[in-house]
Structure formats: structure tokens, C-alpha cells
Design a protein around this motif. Structure first.
Motif, PDB file in Angstrom:
ATOM      1  N   ARG A  57       0.860  -1.196   0.000  1.00 53.26           N
ATOM      2  CA  ARG A  57       0.000   0.000   0.000  1.00 53.26           C
ATOM      3  C   ARG A  57       0.887   1.234   0.000  1.00 53.26           C
ATOM      4  NH1 ARG A  57      -3.936   0.520   4.872  1.00 53.26           N
ATOM      5  NH2 ARG A  57      -4.808  -1.312   3.870  1.00 53.26           N
ATOM      6  N   VAL A  58       0.537   2.201  -0.862  1.00 49.96           N
ATOM      7  CA  VAL A  58       1.276   3.461  -0.931  1.00 49.96           C
ATOM      8  C   VAL A  58       0.267   4.603  -0.965  1.00 49.96           C
ATOM      9  CG1 VAL A  58       2.919   4.871  -2.238  1.00 49.96           C
ATOM     10  CG2 VAL A  58       3.150   2.377  -2.260  1.00 49.96           C
ATOM     11  N   THR A  59       0.582   5.660  -0.226  1.00 47.00           N
ATOM     12  CA  THR A  59      -0.209   6.888  -0.292  1.00 47.00           C
ATOM     13  C   THR A  59       0.686   7.982  -0.865  1.00 47.00           C
ATOM     14  OG1 THR A  59      -1.604   6.266   1.563  1.00 47.00           O
ATOM     15  CG2 THR A  59      -1.513   8.617   1.010  1.00 47.00           C
ATOM     16  N   TYR A  60       0.181   8.623  -1.912  1.00 51.49           N
ATOM     17  CA  TYR A  60       0.896   9.709  -2.587  1.00 51.49           C
ATOM     18  C   TYR A  60       0.220  11.021  -2.243  1.00 51.49           C
ATOM     19  CZ  TYR A  60       2.469   5.759  -5.379  1.00 51.49           C
ATOM     20  OH  TYR A  60       2.988   4.559  -5.773  1.00 51.49           O
ATOM     21  N   ILE A  61       1.013  12.078  -2.216  1.00 52.36           N
ATOM     22  CA  ILE A  61       0.473  13.422  -2.086  1.00 52.36           C
ATOM     23  C   ILE A  61       0.866  14.183  -3.351  1.00 52.36           C
ATOM     24  CG2 ILE A  61       2.460  14.150  -0.703  1.00 52.36           C
ATOM     25  CD1 ILE A  61       0.618  16.205   0.645  1.00 52.36           C
ATOM     26  N   SER A  62      -0.126  14.724  -4.019  1.00 54.55           N
ATOM     27  CA  SER A  62       0.083  15.507  -5.240  1.00 54.55           C
ATOM     28  C   SER A  62      -0.411  16.916  -4.968  1.00 54.55           C
ATOM     29  CB  SER A  62      -0.702  14.915  -6.411  1.00 54.55           C
ATOM     30  OG  SER A  62      -0.338  13.576  -6.647  1.00 54.55           O
ATOM     31  N   ARG A  63       0.381  17.889  -5.352  1.00 57.07           N
ATOM     32  CA  ARG A  63       0.020  19.288  -5.088  1.00 57.07           C
ATOM     33  C   ARG A  63      -0.273  20.024  -6.397  1.00 57.07           C
ATOM     34  NH1 ARG A  63       0.436  21.183  -0.035  1.00 57.07           N
ATOM     35  NH2 ARG A  63       1.453  19.831   1.467  1.00 57.07           N
ATOM     36  N   SER A  64      -1.257  20.919  -6.323  1.00 60.74           N
ATOM     37  CA  SER A  64      -1.573  21.744  -7.490  1.00 60.74           C
ATOM     38  C   SER A  64      -0.416  22.697  -7.755  1.00 60.74           C
ATOM     39  CB  SER A  64      -2.876  22.525  -7.268  1.00 60.74           C
ATOM     40  OG  SER A  64      -2.732  23.435  -6.208  1.00 60.74           O
ATOM     41  N   ARG A  65      -0.317  23.138  -8.995  1.00 61.75           N
ATOM     42  CA  ARG A  65       0.829  23.929  -9.444  1.00 61.75           C
ATOM     43  C   ARG A  65       0.961  25.269  -8.741  1.00 61.75           C
ATOM     44  NH1 ARG A  65       1.113  24.495 -15.622  1.00 61.75           N
ATOM     45  NH2 ARG A  65       0.911  22.302 -15.204  1.00 61.75           N
ATOM     46  N   VAL A  66      -0.080  26.054  -8.700  1.00 58.84           N
ATOM     47  CA  VAL A  66       0.048  27.432  -8.224  1.00 58.84           C
ATOM     48  C   VAL A  66      -0.074  27.541  -6.708  1.00 58.84           C
ATOM     49  CG1 VAL A  66      -0.917  29.756  -8.391  1.00 58.84           C
ATOM     50  CG2 VAL A  66      -0.778  28.330 -10.439  1.00 58.84           C
ATOM     51  N   ILE A  67      -1.175  27.090  -6.168  1.00 55.99           N
ATOM     52  CA  ILE A  67      -1.423  27.271  -4.733  1.00 55.99           C
ATOM     53  C   ILE A  67      -0.835  26.142  -3.898  1.00 55.99           C
ATOM     54  CG2 ILE A  67      -3.247  27.479  -2.988  1.00 55.99           C
ATOM     55  CD1 ILE A  67      -4.895  28.968  -5.078  1.00 55.99           C
ATOM     56  N   GLY A  68      -0.715  24.968  -4.471  1.00 61.37           N
ATOM     57  CA  GLY A  68      -0.150  23.842  -3.728  1.00 61.37           C
ATOM     58  C   GLY A  68      -1.181  23.059  -2.937  1.00 61.37           C
ATOM     59  N   PHE A  69      -2.446  23.081  -3.386  1.00 59.63           N
ATOM     60  CA  PHE A  69      -3.467  22.275  -2.716  1.00 59.63           C
ATOM     61  C   PHE A  69      -3.042  20.810  -2.724  1.00 59.63           C
ATOM     62  CE2 PHE A  69      -6.356  25.790  -3.948  1.00 59.63           C
ATOM     63  CZ  PHE A  69      -6.897  26.057  -2.701  1.00 59.63           C
ATOM     64  N   PRO A  70      -3.094  20.130  -1.566  1.00 55.24           N
ATOM     65  CA  PRO A  70      -2.714  18.720  -1.526  1.00 55.24           C
ATOM     66  C   PRO A  70      -3.897  17.800  -1.832  1.00 55.24           C
ATOM     67  CG  PRO A  70      -3.058  19.521   0.693  1.00 55.24           C
ATOM     68  CD  PRO A  70      -3.285  20.688  -0.232  1.00 55.24           C
ATOM     69  N   ASP A  71      -3.648  16.790  -2.653  1.00 55.86           N
ATOM     70  CA  ASP A  71      -4.583  15.697  -2.881  1.00 55.86           C
ATOM     71  C   ASP A  71      -3.857  14.421  -2.483  1.00 55.86           C
ATOM     72  OD1 ASP A  71      -6.644  17.278  -3.978  1.00 55.86           O
ATOM     73  OD2 ASP A  71      -5.770  17.153  -5.980  1.00 55.86           O
ATOM     74  N   TYR A  72      -4.578  13.489  -1.889  1.00 58.89           N
ATOM     75  CA  TYR A  72      -3.992  12.241  -1.414  1.00 58.89           C
ATOM     76  C   TYR A  72      -4.565  11.083  -2.213  1.00 58.89           C
ATOM     77  CZ  TYR A  72      -2.629  15.228   2.429  1.00 58.89           C
ATOM     78  OH  TYR A  72      -2.092  16.246   3.170  1.00 58.89           O
ATOM     79  N   THR A  73      -3.687  10.180  -2.650  1.00 57.97           N
ATOM     80  CA  THR A  73      -4.096   9.013  -3.408  1.00 57.97           C
ATOM     81  C   THR A  73      -3.482   7.787  -2.756  1.00 57.97           C
ATOM     82  OG1 THR A  73      -4.114  10.327  -5.444  1.00 57.97           O
ATOM     83  CG2 THR A  73      -4.148   7.936  -5.695  1.00 57.97           C
ATOM     84  N   THR A  74      -4.324   6.906  -2.244  1.00 56.60           N
ATOM     85  CA  THR A  74      -3.860   5.662  -1.638  1.00 56.60           C
ATOM     86  C   THR A  74      -4.168   4.525  -2.591  1.00 56.60           C
ATOM     87  OG1 THR A  74      -4.288   6.552   0.562  1.00 56.60           O
ATOM     88  CG2 THR A  74      -4.014   4.173   0.393  1.00 56.60           C
ATOM     89  N   VAL A  75      -3.160   3.675  -2.827  1.00 59.76           N
ATOM     90  CA  VAL A  75      -3.252   2.605  -3.811  1.00 59.76           C
ATOM     91  C   VAL A  75      -2.851   1.291  -3.162  1.00 59.76           C
ATOM     92  CG1 VAL A  75      -2.466   1.796  -6.069  1.00 59.76           C
ATOM     93  CG2 VAL A  75      -2.584   4.246  -5.595  1.00 59.76           C
ATOM     94  N   GLN A  76      -3.610   0.250  -3.479  1.00 60.38           N
ATOM     95  CA  GLN A  76      -3.299  -1.087  -2.983  1.00 60.38           C
ATOM     96  C   GLN A  76      -3.612  -2.076  -4.090  1.00 60.38           C
ATOM     97  OE1 GLN A  76      -4.755  -1.753   0.947  1.00 60.38           O
ATOM     98  NE2 GLN A  76      -4.954  -3.947   0.655  1.00 60.38           N
ATOM     99  N   ALA A  77      -2.743  -3.060  -4.294  1.00 62.69           N
ATOM    100  CA  ALA A  77      -2.976  -4.111  -5.275  1.00 62.69           C
ATOM    101  C   ALA A  77      -3.561  -5.322  -4.560  1.00 62.69           C
ATOM    102  CB  ALA A  77      -1.674  -4.490  -5.978  1.00 62.69           C
TER     103      ALA A  77
END
Length: 148
Positions: free
Chosen positions: A89-109
Motif C-alpha cells: 500500500r502506498v499513499t501519494y500526495i500531489s500538489r496543485s501547481r500554483v497554490i499547492g493544494f494537496p490531494d492524497y491518493t492511496t493505492v493497494q494491489a
């Protein structure tokens, strides 16, 4: 009037700084994606019954997670928050370009009939709507995974 405008600017700058600099609690975000429920601002991918359906791959769970990890880590402004492909299981944090809003994506196979599928839970941290950003990102990552 000038003081009010100055205070407003300071409040906005503080809010923007908080969005970009607020710590991310690993335990709060690195959760079981299979337990996620679809809601506004969230995207759930499952072999069946999610917002999007996961394809079935011939890979082992670790191999599929490793391939997915390479795709996710190639995304600009994305990093691992918790977990590894080997852990399952991995959780990624992706941020928007300008403001840096965080989005979290958790993935499991997970093993399924005919191979391995992914369970994914992508969600925003701030606000009520991500304007489809999470769905677009997850779809892009899945498409890249299918093409490899």
C-alpha cells in the motif's frame, strides 16, 4: 479602508501558506482504500463498484504496485507520503501547481480472479470539490499502466 485591505491581504497570505505548509498526518491519510466510500471530491477505483473500474493485470501485486509507483512518481509535484510497493500500500500526495493544494491518493494491489487489480482512493484535503482533478489524475495513471 487601507487597513482593511491590508488585513485581508495578510489573511489570504496566511491561508495560502497554511495550505502549502500544513503537515500531512500519515496515519490519517494512509488508510485502507477498500473501505473508502464515494463522495464529492473523492474518486474510488475498485475491480467492481467504484467510481472507476480497475482493469485486471497479469502482474503479481508487488510488480503491479512497482509499475504503478513509477508512473505516480513521474507525475510533477507528487511524492510518497507513506508506504512502499513492497508493503502493498502506498499513499501519494500531489500538489496543485500554483497554490499547492494537496490531494492524497492511496493505492493497494489485490489478487482477483485472473490476476491482480488495484483499489485506489483519491481525495482532496481542502474544500468540497476538486473540479475533477483527482479523477483525471487517476485515469491518466491507469491509462499509462495499461499501455506499459
Amino acid at each position: 479602508m487601507r487597513l482593511t485591505l491590508s488585513l485581508l491581504v495578510i489573511v489570504v497570505l496566511v491561508a495560502l501558506a497554511y495550505v502549502r505548509l500544513a503537515p500531512s498526518n500519515r496515519e490519517a491519510w494512509h488508510t485502507d482504500p477498500a473501505a473508502a466510500t464515494p463522495q464529492v471530491g473523492h474518486v474510488v477505483v475498485r475491480p467492481q463498484g467504484g467510481d472507476l473500474e480497475s482493469p485486471v493485470f497479469e502482474d503479481t501485486p508487488v510488480d503491479l504496485m512497482s509499475r504503478f509507483d513509477a508512473i505516480a512518481m513521474a507525475e510533477p509535484r507528487t511524492r510518497r507520503l507513506a508506504g512502499t510497493p513492497e508493503e502493498g500500500r502506498v499513499t501519494y500526495i500531489s500538489r496543485s501547481r500554483v497554490i499547492g493544494f494537496p490531494d492524497y491518493t492511496t493505492v493497494q494491489a489485490i489478487p482477483v480472479e485472473g490476476g491482480t487489480a488495484l483499489v485506489i482512493h483519491a481525495r482532496l484535503r481542502f474544500g468540497q470539490s476538486d473540479l475533477g482533478v483527482n479523477a483525471a489524475r487517476v485515469t491518466r495513471w491507469l491509462d499509462a499502466l495499461v499501455q506499459r
